[in-house]
Design a protein around this motif. Structure first.
Motif, short mmCIF file in Angstrom:
data_model
loop_
_atom_site.label_atom_id
_atom_site.label_comp_id
_atom_site.label_asym_id
_atom_site.label_seq_id
_atom_site.Cartn_x
_atom_site.Cartn_y
_atom_site.Cartn_z
N LEU A 159 0.62 -0.93 0.25
CA LEU A 159 -0.01 0.17 -0.09
C LEU A 159 0.55 0.76 0.36
O LEU A 159 1.54 1.28 1.10
CB LEU A 159 -1.20 -0.19 1.24
CG LEU A 159 -2.38 -1.29 1.54
CD1 LEU A 159 -2.49 -1.56 2.80
CD2 LEU A 159 -2.62 -0.55 -0.09
N HIS A 173 1.99 -5.67 3.62
CA HIS A 173 1.26 -5.98 4.62
C HIS A 173 0.70 -7.48 3.63
O HIS A 173 1.06 -7.84 2.77
CB HIS A 173 -0.47 -5.61 4.56
CG HIS A 173 -0.35 -4.09 4.84
ND1 HIS A 173 -0.66 -3.59 6.08
CD2 HIS A 173 0.02 -2.87 4.81
CE1 HIS A 173 -0.29 -2.84 6.38
NE2 HIS A 173 -0.05 -2.45 5.52
N LEU A 178 -3.96 -8.10 6.54
CA LEU A 178 -5.48 -7.38 5.93
C LEU A 178 -6.10 -8.30 6.96
O LEU A 178 -7.18 -7.27 7.15
CB LEU A 178 -4.91 -7.40 4.25
CG LEU A 178 -3.88 -7.04 3.81
CD1 LEU A 178 -3.93 -7.10 2.43
CD2 LEU A 178 -3.94 -4.99 3.83
N ALA A 206 -6.00 2.41 1.66
CA ALA A 206 -5.80 1.37 3.40
C ALA A 206 -6.94 1.85 3.81
O ALA A 206 -7.81 0.27 4.40
CB ALA A 206 -4.31 1.56 4.22
N ARG A 209 -10.14 0.29 1.47
CA ARG A 209 -9.81 -1.48 1.30
C ARG A 209 -10.27 -2.14 1.76
O ARG A 209 -10.81 -3.59 2.27
CB ARG A 209 -8.40 -1.29 0.63
CG ARG A 209 -8.21 -2.59 -0.15
CD ARG A 209 -6.39 -2.69 -0.83
NE ARG A 209 -6.02 -4.02 -0.18
CZ ARG A 209 -4.81 -4.17 -1.25
NH1 ARG A 209 -4.03 -3.62 -1.24
NH2 ARG A 209 -4.39 -5.64 -1.76
#
Length: 264
Positions: A159, A173, A178, A206, A209
């Motif tokens: 990201l 990540h 996540l 982020a 998402r």
């Protein structure tokens, strides 16, 4: 990817993405079936788990299909911001050195000449009323096989920060990171699993998402996906949301519209 499997077993026929402005939708089964077809196409092109693939596209269902395909394939997705200038996108392609770039949805200006890496386009097929039913058993079996093979702690996405305090940086990540964030976010608010979330923020960031897309995946909820920000209030009237992630100026405009009687 284990969340995909659970969603297929718990609510394959439930709406996942709704476009209230165009009056169309994808169920969780249809969304995951299309994502599976995309990852199989990418694997046929030679990409394997751990390969770094850049991804850029506007806020649309196509972005979600491409994102889910990367998760299914174990690719390291570099989520570029579609609103960035072409020169900045080219610089980031040079910085992250992907094996290929996925362009989802409408065309995004990336370069004046040919790209240095292969390009793969992803377009959602919105189903009609006469569309055949998804073979849930086959899709579930294929995704279960992938869930068993994938390492949830392997790199899954990079990201890119907004760069408000300097040059943008990439933050790595895993799928477990996540999912852990999404589970925590889902536990913090709302009570019903089928709540409607207004999704209008860029999915390459982020906040949207994890807070919109992956939280809906955890809860089995529905995303009211709005690509045209000028029509957000119209979308709220057509499909009233139970939850909205936003920024201060948006909530100020929302409050003004409520006070003026333009929306309930």
């Amino acid at each position: 990817v284990e969340l995909f499997v659970r969603q297929l077993h718990d609510g394959e026929d439930r709406p996942a993405i709704v476009d209230p402005l165009e009056g169309r939708q994808l169920t969780w089964g249809q969304l995951l079936s299309q994502s599976l077809a995309v990852v199989e196409r990418l694997e046929a092109a030679g990409y394997r788990p751990g390969d770094r693939l850049a991804h850029v596209g506007p806020h649309a269902a196509d972005w979600i299909v491409a994102d889910f395909a990367c998760l299914l394939g174990g690719f390291v997705q570099v989520a570029l911001h579609a609103g960035s200038p072409a020169a900045e996108l080219r610089e980031q392609l040079q910085l992250f050195r992907p094996r290929a770039i996925i362009v989802s949805g409408s065309l995004v200006p990336l370069a004046d000449g040919p790209l240095a890496v292969p390009r793969h386009d992803v377009q959602v097929a919105w189903p009609s009323a006469a569309a055949p039913a998804v073979d849930r058993a086959a899709v579930a079996a294929a995704i279960e096989q992938r869930a068993a093979a994938l390492d949830p702690d392997a790199p899954a996405t990079i990201l890119i920060s907004s760069g408000t305090t300097g040059r943008p940086r990439g933050f790595l990540h895993s799928q477990r990171a996540l999912a852990t964030n999404a589970v925590a976010a889902a536990a913090g608010f709302l009570d019903e699993p089928d709540d409607v979330r207004l999704a209008w923020l860029p999915l390459s960031h982020a906040l949207a998402r994890v807070g919109d897309l992956y939280t809906a995946l955890v809860r089995g909820g529905m995303l009211s996906l709005v690509a045209d920000r000028q029509r957000l209030l119209e979308a709220c009237r057509l499909l009233p949301p139970a939850a909205i992630l936003g920024v201060p100026i948006f909530f100020d405009r929302l409050a003004t519209a409520v006070e003026a009687g333009r929306i309930p």
